[in-house]
Every structure is written in structure tokens, then in C-alpha cells.
Design a protein around this motif. Sequence first.
Motif, PDB file in Angstrom:
ATOM      1  N   VAL A  75       0.842  -1.206   0.000  1.00 34.60           N
ATOM      2  CA  VAL A  75       0.000   0.000   0.000  1.00 34.60           C
ATOM      3  C   VAL A  75       0.876   1.254   0.000  1.00 34.60           C
ATOM      4  O   VAL A  75       0.631   2.206  -0.751  1.00 34.60           O
ATOM      5  N   LEU A  76       1.915   1.248   0.841  1.00 35.47           N
ATOM      6  CA  LEU A  76       2.845   2.381   0.871  1.00 35.47           C
ATOM      7  C   LEU A  76       3.509   2.572  -0.489  1.00 35.47           C
ATOM      8  O   LEU A  76       3.650   3.700  -0.976  1.00 35.47           O
ATOM      9  N   ALA A  77       3.898   1.464  -1.129  1.00 33.84           N
ATOM     10  CA  ALA A  77       4.554   1.559  -2.433  1.00 33.84           C
ATOM     11  C   ALA A  77       3.619   2.150  -3.486  1.00 33.84           C
ATOM     12  O   ALA A  77       4.044   2.945  -4.332  1.00 33.84           O
ATOM     13  N   VAL A  78       2.337   1.770  -3.440  1.00 34.75           N
ATOM     14  CA  VAL A  78       1.383   2.313  -4.413  1.00 34.75           C
ATOM     15  C   VAL A  78       1.178   3.804  -4.189  1.00 34.75           C
ATOM     16  O   VAL A  78       1.039   4.572  -5.144  1.00 34.75           O
ATOM     17  N   ILE A  79       1.156   4.244  -2.927  1.00 36.66           N
ATOM     18  CA  ILE A  79       1.060   5.675  -2.647  1.00 36.66           C
ATOM     19  C   ILE A  79       2.240   6.412  -3.281  1.00 36.66           C
ATOM     20  O   ILE A  79       2.079   7.443  -3.942  1.00 36.66           O
ATOM     21  N   HIS A  80       3.445   5.883  -3.093  1.00 38.66           N
ATOM     22  CA  HIS A  80       4.635   6.493  -3.696  1.00 38.66           C
ATOM     23  C   HIS A  80       4.556   6.456  -5.226  1.00 38.66           C
ATOM     24  O   HIS A  80       4.856   7.443  -5.903  1.00 38.66           O
ATOM     25  N   ARG A  81       4.160   5.297  -5.767  1.00 43.84           N
ATOM     26  CA  ARG A  81       4.145   5.105  -7.220  1.00 43.84           C
ATOM     27  C   ARG A  81       3.187   6.068  -7.911  1.00 43.84           C
ATOM     28  O   ARG A  81       3.506   6.634  -8.952  1.00 43.84           O
ATOM     29  N   THR A  82       1.999   6.234  -7.339  1.00 43.58           N
ATOM     30  CA  THR A  82       0.957   7.023  -8.000  1.00 43.58           C
ATOM     31  C   THR A  82       0.981   8.496  -7.608  1.00 43.58           C
ATOM     32  O   THR A  82       0.152   9.272  -8.081  1.00 43.58           O
ATOM     33  N   SER A  83       1.927   8.881  -6.754  1.00 46.26           N
ATOM     34  CA  SER A  83       1.961  10.272  -6.287  1.00 46.26           C
ATOM     35  C   SER A  83       2.177  11.259  -7.426  1.00 46.26           C
ATOM     36  O   SER A  83       1.667  12.376  -7.394  1.00 46.26           O
ATOM     37  N   LEU A  84       2.904  10.845  -8.451  1.00 47.75           N
ATOM     38  CA  LEU A  84       3.146  11.750  -9.575  1.00 47.75           C
ATOM     39  C   LEU A  84       1.885  11.970 -10.397  1.00 47.75           C
ATOM     40  O   LEU A  84       1.733  13.001 -11.051  1.00 47.75           O
ATOM     41  N   GLY A  85       0.947  10.991 -10.365  1.00 52.12           N
ATOM     42  CA  GLY A  85      -0.258  11.101 -11.165  1.00 52.12           C
ATOM     43  C   GLY A  85      -1.111  12.301 -10.814  1.00 52.12           C
ATOM     44  O   GLY A  85      -1.806  12.845 -11.675  1.00 52.12           O
ATOM     45  N   VAL A  86      -1.102  12.725  -9.536  1.00 59.24           N
ATOM     46  CA  VAL A  86      -1.896  13.894  -9.136  1.00 59.24           C
ATOM     47  C   VAL A  86      -1.036  15.159  -9.092  1.00 59.24           C
ATOM     48  O   VAL A  86      -1.539  16.221  -8.744  1.00 59.24           O
TER      49      VAL A  86
END
Length: 436
Positions: A46-57
Motif C-alpha cells: 500500500v505504501l509503495a502504491v502511494i509512492h508510485r501514484t503520487s506523480l499522477g496527481v
Amino acid sequence: MTVDPETASPAAARAVVPGQRAPLPVTPPGGRAAWFAWWIGVSVYVLAVIHRTSLGVAGIDAVERFGIGASALSTFAVLQVLVYAAMQIPVGLLVDRFGPRRVLLTGILLLSLGQLAFAFSTSFGPALVSRAVLGCGDAMTFISVLRISARWFPAAKNPLIAQLTGLAGMGGNLITTVVLAQALHRQGWTASFAFVALLGIGVFALVALLLREAPAGVAVVPAAGRRPAVRSQIRDAWREPGTRLGMWVHFTTAFPGAAFGLLWGMPYLVEGQGMTRGEAGGLLTVLVGGNMVFALLLGRVLSRSARARMPITLTVIAATAVSWAAVLSWPGAHPPLWLLLILLVVMGTNGPASLVGLDYARSHNPPERLGTASGIANMGGFIGTVITLFGVGLLLDTLAGADGVHSAEAYRWALCWLFVPLGVGTGMILRLRRQV
């Protein structure tokens, strides 16, 4: 003795594939201890997905902060995902040889360091390096969680557990879409990304203190003298047609939703469709919600019958292609909201369907190379995402007006690039399907 490779469990594979490997229980126990181990592992994902998708917003903010165009913006995501894909086989080997706990701890450190550097970057070069470090840490999470699950749960539950892992990851995506997007608007770039980086401290402590990789008495990794050579480990996994089929299933089903959610969704909805950031963020939650619903649905179907794998794969590919064709061919610059909603719901199937590829790799390989085979399969969707991110960004810059603004028509033609990897991947699936 023969075993059907479509339904064989890792334990069954052990019974018919001789070799030197760590002993495994015939049926892993499951139960509360298994769910607890999975929960700790999935917290890292879950933490990794937060980091991964942070650039999307933060795509529009990044353009302003670093003074870059669409192709340079896509380079952030391309490099991050490219590093992720390139690390899959090395990570699989590390999991097979050293166990998932050590790999998860290393991944948390890299995620946190990369995001912290990104928070304080003020120019394109350092920011690009920080996203590469983040991608390296991200690559170490999902395969490790799947390996923990395979040790703790019976083989019949593995498809459901994989889908639940993906479902939990979508929770991280939801946090990014709702919370981080608002934090960027209110708190600014540095404070928002630094806070995300510091979340790793608590997760690192959780894994270090409480995670058990396997039930008591089960060896996590083979003894040093029993480990196969790296080259033979990779070669044997790649030669298995089920591994290659899994990679192309993951490639073809994962990339449309991943590319849209990771980078191009927000710019397309804001610049191409004239929405506000709040409206676009709300619409992107439909994609996240679709992923969560379909993860539960497909997980239950796949845990009951392995024969559902190919019909699910081909249905998702066809629905995605038809939805995008309808949106991009709609008369006028702006398709109606209801059609965009259908597109996002359909792309919500992409992530859950991509895990079918990992199930193919799992069921066609013996336990001692599950990490390596899963790494090969897991490369697929991220390679497809890289191709899509870069292709769309390049076309957008080519079609931009004299003032550098990307019109709705530019987005329409640039997003037609999606059909290239979609067609290639479908052809490879149909070819390998006959072999498997």
C-alpha cells in the motif's frame, strides 16, 4: 505421476519436479497467523502504491515547478516504471535466495529516500534520479508479498490472495487521489511529498519487528549449497511457456489503466476535457473504485476455476479496446460524462485482470523459482506502461499548438497510441495460448 499444469499447486509441483530445494508443507496452514503475515506485507505494498501514484496527481504541478513539457513530464513516469520493470527479475532472484522480509525492508528504505529527495528537488535532473530510486524500491514489494502468501496459504487461495493484495494497493491509490491531491493544493510540494516519505518509518518498524515469512519449521530459502545458478534459474523460468504467457497477459491487460492513472488521466481530464482538478480527481476515484470491486469479483471467480483465466483476459482486453475506441471516435472534442464513466469503470478491470498473468506463472513453475517466474510475468504490464507513457507524451508534444498548449484534439490523436501495444499484446497471448 503427472499433474495438470493448469491447476497444479506449488506443493504438487514439488512432488513431480525433482531437485534440491527447501522443504515445504504439503498444505500451508492459513488461519489468523497467515492473515497477520499477509497484512504486514501488504502494508508495504500500500505504501509503495502511494509512492508510485503520487506523480499522477502532481503532473501539472511538476510542469510548473520544473519548467518542462509533456514529453519531459512523461520521462518521470517512464523512468520510474522502466526501473520497476528492469528490477523484476533481479528482485525475483533476491526473494528466492534471501527471503521476502529482507527484500521488503530494502524496498521501504529506497522508497522513502527517493520520495524525500523528490520532495526537495527543484530541477529536472535530481528529480528524475529520485523517481528512479523510488521505482527501484517499488519493484521490491509486490513479488515479496506474493511469496509470503504462497508460504502461508493453500494453493487454491493464491488467486484470491493476489487479488486482495491488488485491492489493498488500490486503497493506496485512493489515498493518493483524494488525500495527496488536496495536500498538494493546501500544503505545497515539499511538505506533501516529505510527509509521504516519512510514512516509511512506521512501516519499516512493523516489518522488522513483526513479520514472519513462513510458518514455524518451514525454511524460507534454500541452503546456500542448494541454490541453482542464476543463469539457469532465469533460463528455466523463461523457457516455461506459462511464464511467457503470464508476462503477455500482464502486459496487455495492465497498461491502459496504469498509464491513465499513473500520469495521463489528470492532464487529459483537465486540459483535454476542461474539468477542474476537483472534478478530475473525483472522476479518477471511479477508476480506483472499479479496481477494488473487480479485484474481489475476479479473485473469487479465479479461486474457484483456473479455466476462467483466459476468458477473463480476452473479455477485459476487448472491453478496454471498445471503450477507448468509443471515447476517441466520439464526434466533437468532448465525449459525454457517461461515456467517460464507462471507460473508467472498464479500465477498473485492468489491474485485477493483470494478476491472471501472475497466476499463470505461479501454476506453471516449481516453488524454488516462483519469485523469478513472477518477476518475469510482472515485467509485462510495466513494459507496456512505459511504451504507452512515452508514446503519448511524444505525440502530445508533436501535436501541441504554437503556444505549447495541448488541445482536446491533440489528446484524442495521442491516446490512439494505446491501440499499438494493445494489438501486439493480444497477438502474443493468442500465439502462446496454443502452446500452453
